[in-house]
Design an enzyme around this catalytic site. Structure first.
Site, PDB file in Angstrom:
ATOM      1  N   TRP A  10       0.820  -1.220   0.000  1.00 45.20           N
ATOM      2  CA  TRP A  10       0.000   0.000   0.000  1.00 45.20           C
ATOM      3  C   TRP A  10       0.855   1.272   0.000  1.00 45.20           C
ATOM      4  O   TRP A  10       0.349   2.354  -0.216  1.00 45.20           O
ATOM      5  CB  TRP A  10      -0.943  -0.001   1.200  1.00 45.20           C
ATOM      6  CG  TRP A  10      -2.061  -0.994   1.123  1.00 45.20           C
ATOM      7  CD1 TRP A  10      -2.263  -1.969   0.178  1.00 45.20           C
ATOM      8  CD2 TRP A  10      -3.168  -1.110   2.039  1.00 45.20           C
ATOM      9  NE1 TRP A  10      -3.410  -2.678   0.445  1.00 45.20           N
ATOM     10  CE2 TRP A  10      -3.977  -2.174   1.578  1.00 45.20           C
ATOM     11  CE3 TRP A  10      -3.533  -0.432   3.201  1.00 45.20           C
ATOM     12  CZ2 TRP A  10      -5.157  -2.556   2.258  1.00 45.20           C
ATOM     13  CZ3 TRP A  10      -4.685  -0.816   3.874  1.00 45.20           C
ATOM     14  CH2 TRP A  10      -5.493  -1.862   3.401  1.00 45.20           C
ATOM     15  N   GLU A  98      12.177   2.116  -3.156  1.00 36.02           N
ATOM     16  CA  GLU A  98      11.918   3.462  -2.615  1.00 36.02           C
ATOM     17  C   GLU A  98      12.691   3.679  -1.325  1.00 36.02           C
ATOM     18  O   GLU A  98      13.154   4.783  -1.047  1.00 36.02           O
ATOM     19  CB  GLU A  98      10.401   3.654  -2.421  1.00 36.02           C
ATOM     20  CG  GLU A  98       9.701   3.812  -3.769  1.00 36.02           C
ATOM     21  CD  GLU A  98       8.282   3.275  -3.828  1.00 36.02           C
ATOM     22  OE1 GLU A  98       7.659   3.065  -2.773  1.00 36.02           O
ATOM     23  OE2 GLU A  98       7.794   3.060  -4.959  1.00 36.02           O
ATOM     24  N   GLU A 168      11.592  -6.093  -8.828  1.00 34.55           N
ATOM     25  CA  GLU A 168      10.852  -4.898  -9.227  1.00 34.55           C
ATOM     26  C   GLU A 168      11.783  -3.955  -9.988  1.00 34.55           C
ATOM     27  O   GLU A 168      12.576  -3.238  -9.367  1.00 34.55           O
ATOM     28  CB  GLU A 168      10.311  -4.168  -7.996  1.00 34.55           C
ATOM     29  CG  GLU A 168       9.372  -5.002  -7.148  1.00 34.55           C
ATOM     30  CD  GLU A 168       8.465  -4.134  -6.290  1.00 34.55           C
ATOM     31  OE1 GLU A 168       7.249  -4.326  -6.374  1.00 34.55           O
ATOM     32  OE2 GLU A 168       8.963  -3.254  -5.572  1.00 34.55           O
ATOM     33  N   GLY A 235       1.554  -2.457  -6.267  1.00 34.58           N
ATOM     34  CA  GLY A 235       1.443  -1.142  -5.640  1.00 34.58           C
ATOM     35  C   GLY A 235       0.068  -0.548  -5.900  1.00 34.58           C
ATOM     36  O   GLY A 235      -0.915  -0.890  -5.253  1.00 34.58           O
ATOM     37  N   GLY A 236       0.005   0.348  -6.877  1.00 39.82           N
ATOM     38  CA  GLY A 236      -1.230   1.100  -7.157  1.00 39.82           C
ATOM     39  C   GLY A 236      -2.479   0.247  -7.255  1.00 39.82           C
ATOM     40  O   GLY A 236      -3.534   0.600  -6.685  1.00 39.82           O
TER      41      GLY A 236
END
Ligand code: 13P
Length: 251
Positions: A10, A98, A168, A235-236
């Site tokens: 999330w 990230e 990823e 993710g999204g």
């Protein structure tokens, strides 16, 4: 044999109330389904305990998105692996690009995090992947191999067997630009070979390797059909129950 897994990440999205509502929706959707894969949601620290109390973890696993590289003490603002485990969560994403990019995570901090996660019976979802420039210069195999070697190859075969890998490519994250199924398969097979060379074929064959980066219902089936793609880190599309279920249903 290895498991197929669809895991949501999330990231820094949803308030507590929105997060509980989304988790309940996903929980409900899974209750009425026979999913052909394990399903996990990894959510902000603030949401973990509340969501743990609302979902059936036999059908929907719960994880954090990070944990500290120390067990406890004077590390203001950090959240430790024992704290995550005490909420009822059983997974933790480690080494997301990230965190490597924006928060300076290194192989050394990641080794400490992996060790603490395992000590606290959390299953690490360990992320690896190259940036665009590295792919364009054909360095992606070397980059991914180094990330695995430096982050994980200190583990015993037994402990390595508890790790889920997530490939990823950074250029595919949140960009709408997915790796093709062939690109994903090529590097997933390479990752499995790298694991086999260190720990043997059996350990490699038992390791789930997820693909992440703009994975959605419309491309999940083709990606998951590849022999070395064992699911996705989403993710999204994990922020909308219908899209997340569309990906789960790709298996
Ligand atoms: P997107 O699915 O939004 O591209 O994010 C992928 C990801 O980073 C999951 O960890």
């Amino acid at each position: 044999m290895r498991k197929n897994i669809v895991a949501g990440n999330w990231k820094m999205n949803t308030t507590l109330q929105e997060g509980i509502a989304l988790a309940e929706e996903v929980n409900e959707a899974l209750a009425g389904r026979k999913a052909n894969c394990d399903v996990v949601i990894c959510v902000p620290f603030t949401h973990l305990a509340s969501i743990a109390a609302k979902i059936n973890q036999e059908k929907l696993g719960l994880g954090a998105e990070n944990c500290a590289d120390h067990e406890k003490g004077a590390y203001t603002g950090e959240v430790s692996a024992p704290m995550v485990a005490s909420t009822g969560a059983t997974y933790v994403i480690l080494g997301h690009s990230e965190r490597r990019q924006y928060y300076g995570e290194t192989a050394e901090t990641l080794r400490a995090k992996v060790a603490l996660a395992l000590e606290n019976k959390l299953t690490p979802i360990f992320c690896i992947g190259e940036v665009l420039e590295e792919r364009e210069n054909n360095k992606h195999f070397d980059v991914v191999k180094a990330q695995i070697e430096e982050g994980l190859f200190n583990l015993s075969a037994e402990d390595f067997g508890k790790i889920i890998l997530a490939y990823e490519p950074v250029w595919a994250i949140g960009t709408g630009k997915t790796a093709t199924a062939d690109q994903a398969e090529e590097i997933h097979a390479f990752i499995r070979k790298t694991v086999a060379e260190k720990y043997g074929q059996e350990v490699a064959d038992n390791t789930s390797i997820l693909y992440g980066g703009s994975c959605k219902p419309s491309n999940a089936k083709e990606l998951f059909a590849k022999p070395d793609v064992d699911g996705g880190l989403i993710g999204g599309a994990a922020l909308k129950c219908a899209d997340f279920m569309g990906i789960v249903d790709a298996f």
